[in-house]
Write an enzyme that holds these catalytic residues in place. Sequence first.
Site, short mmCIF file in Angstrom:
data_model
loop_
_atom_site.label_atom_id
_atom_site.label_comp_id
_atom_site.label_asym_id
_atom_site.label_seq_id
_atom_site.Cartn_x
_atom_site.Cartn_y
_atom_site.Cartn_z
N ARG A 134 -43.94 0.42 -23.49
CA ARG A 134 -44.74 0.53 -22.92
C ARG A 134 -45.04 -0.60 -21.73
NH1 ARG A 134 -48.97 3.20 -26.48
NH2 ARG A 134 -50.69 1.68 -25.02
N LYS B 30 -52.12 4.34 -35.74
CA LYS B 30 -52.63 5.32 -35.98
C LYS B 30 -50.85 6.47 -34.80
CE LYS B 30 -55.47 4.84 -32.09
NZ LYS B 30 -55.71 3.05 -32.06
N ARG C 249 -55.89 -5.56 -23.90
CA ARG C 249 -56.69 -4.49 -24.63
C ARG C 249 -56.80 -4.83 -26.25
NH1 ARG C 249 -50.17 -2.91 -25.22
NH2 ARG C 249 -51.08 -0.75 -26.64
N ARG D 172 -63.49 5.35 -27.96
CA ARG D 172 -63.54 3.80 -27.27
C ARG D 172 -64.74 2.98 -27.14
NH1 ARG D 172 -57.82 4.62 -27.29
NH2 ARG D 172 -56.66 2.72 -27.10
N ARG E 225 -42.67 -4.22 -29.17
CA ARG E 225 -42.71 -2.66 -29.38
C ARG E 225 -42.08 -1.88 -28.34
NH1 ARG E 225 -48.40 0.87 -30.87
NH2 ARG E 225 -48.45 0.70 -28.56
P1 ADP Z 1 -53.58 1.95 -27.78
O1 ADP Z 1 -52.06 1.71 -28.86
O2 ADP Z 1 -53.72 0.51 -27.20
O3 ADP Z 1 -54.78 1.80 -29.20
P2 ADP Z 1 -53.16 3.91 -26.30
O4 ADP Z 1 -51.88 5.20 -26.05
O5 ADP Z 1 -53.81 4.86 -27.52
O6 ADP Z 1 -53.68 2.66 -26.72
O7 ADP Z 1 -54.07 3.96 -24.63
C1 ADP Z 1 -53.18 3.47 -24.03
C2 ADP Z 1 -54.53 3.06 -23.03
O8 ADP Z 1 -55.16 4.16 -22.29
C3 ADP Z 1 -55.81 2.46 -23.77
O9 ADP Z 1 -55.30 0.59 -22.99
C4 ADP Z 1 -56.60 3.12 -21.91
O10 ADP Z 1 -56.30 1.75 -21.00
C5 ADP Z 1 -56.28 4.21 -21.99
N1 ADP Z 1 -57.14 4.62 -22.78
C6 ADP Z 1 -56.95 5.88 -23.99
N2 ADP Z 1 -57.87 6.46 -24.34
C7 ADP Z 1 -58.86 6.03 -23.66
C8 ADP Z 1 -60.32 6.44 -24.00
N3 ADP Z 1 -60.61 6.75 -25.15
N4 ADP Z 1 -61.50 5.57 -23.32
C9 ADP Z 1 -60.83 4.65 -22.59
N5 ADP Z 1 -59.56 4.29 -21.91
C10 ADP Z 1 -58.70 5.34 -22.91
#
Ligand code: ADP
Length: 219
Positions: free
Chosen positions: A154, A13, A165, A88, A127
Amino acid sequence: MNLLLYGAPGSGKGTQANMLRSRFGIPHIATGDMLRAEIQAGTPLGRQAQPILAKGQYVPDDIMIGMIRNRLHKPDAGGGFIIDGFPRTVPQAEALDVLMGELGRSLDRVLYLKVEMAELLERLSGRLVCPACQRTYPPGTTACAADGTALVQREDDNVEAVKPRIEIYLSKTVPVLEHYRGTGIVSEIDGRGTIDEITGRVLNAIGENGRFNSMSFLP
Ligand code: ADP
């Protein structure tokens, strides 16, 4: 153009959002990046979010909904946006519908980047990410190709956090896709292949000059 990127962790994404942002000049609104910025700055929200992210869990809905509401009200989002990482959960999706109504806007497309589970797990563990621009790279890379910054891992890209996750994605976030199915705005995009190939599919789904290509619509 009001776009939403949907996909599992590791589905690409962020990479496609960066491309769309530079191509269309609309902001990339990534809730994960926003949370990491809060953590970095040591704000009260950042302190609350840090252990949640480290464990691969979700930040509570009310916090995330408030965060996205503030962000979408900012003037730079007035000409369109790419939302990445939100909604989410189904309550977040319902809140976004209400928020869109408040703003007198609607989502034009939900771009669903589809990648199979085995590949997701392989991509996520190991990654690397550029701390300056958030571009991601495979294991073994040392510096960001765009700005030369040394790459880091990360905190939640390790085996312990990747499993929860994925689990939480399956239980809480897969139903979000169902929320949008039936609205006719979901484009399912094969997320396998090179970045350029996937970019081609994404652009095809939204059509040249932002016109929507009905060939990519799901039934
Ligand atoms: P990924 O690459 O795992 O999709 P993101 O960078 O989008 O990761 O998000 C990292 C973390 O931030 C998630 O694992 C969660 O803990 C938190 N997070 C991000 N967006 C949301 C959301 N909309 N609702 C709840 N937690 C969120």
